[in-house]
Design an enzyme around this catalytic site. Sequence first.
Site, PDB file in Angstrom:
ATOM      1  N   GLU A  80       0.836  -1.205   0.000  1.00 36.69           N
ATOM      2  CA  GLU A  80       0.000   0.000   0.000  1.00 36.69           C
ATOM      3  C   GLU A  80       0.872   1.257   0.000  1.00 36.69           C
ATOM      4  O   GLU A  80       1.772   1.388   0.822  1.00 36.69           O
ATOM      5  CB  GLU A  80      -0.896  -0.003   1.247  1.00 36.69           C
TER       6      GLU A  80
ATOM      7  N   LYS B  99     -10.716  -2.810   8.038  1.00 36.04           N
ATOM      8  CA  LYS B  99      -9.479  -2.437   8.718  1.00 36.04           C
ATOM      9  C   LYS B  99      -9.828  -1.910  10.114  1.00 36.04           C
ATOM     10  O   LYS B  99     -10.544  -0.912  10.240  1.00 36.04           O
ATOM     11  CB  LYS B  99      -8.764  -1.364   7.887  1.00 36.04           C
TER      12      LYS B  99
END
Length: 217
Positions: A45, A133
């Site tokens: 990411e 998340k």
Amino acid sequence: MNVKKEFNHEAFEQMPVIGIMRNFSAENINQIVPLYQRAGFTTLEITMNSEGAEEIIKALSKQYPGLNIGAGTVCEMEDLRKAINAGASFIVTPILNEEVIRHCAKNNIPVFPGALTPTEIYQAWKLGAAAVKIFPATYFGPAYIKDLKAPLNKIKLLPTGGISLQNMEAFFKAGATGVGMGSTLFDKQMISEKNFDNLYLHFEKIIAKIKDLIAHQ
């Protein structure tokens, strides 16, 4: 908005770690990413609040077709537009933005939205999150994941924030589907000292730990 590269779900399931890079220099990225891939990680990411994030995502997507290259810190639709146009194959947010999640779900773009409370987590999942998340995970620990999984057992949880080699086992045993790792994965001291041999050994230790945990699940 069109995704240029499909997200490899199988690769992520085999190595369920999202490595988070924020504000890394191009020089360091070019040193680290080959080691990251060689060690066995599959998913990376780049946060959108990093300088030159779009260019970095574009370059890495072309250079490393075997890696899932995604965009993090996507808070608004404008962030999402930039990330997808840059070639991000998945999206991570620190917050719950319904419009962002809906757009990703509608267009088959895996999205990992940030949430914390049971209500937020359930809402994110119902909107189409690939996994939710749990951020910040540091302050609540593995016990919070275990408590969440009791009533929300069908929801995939991805704790992020403070996950390390030392505590990741407890998070996985508590029910985490995967983890997000930033500074504990990309060791700042090793990188600042350009000690890339030790960084690679550090990567290998985490890989071995994850493989062992998956094998004994």
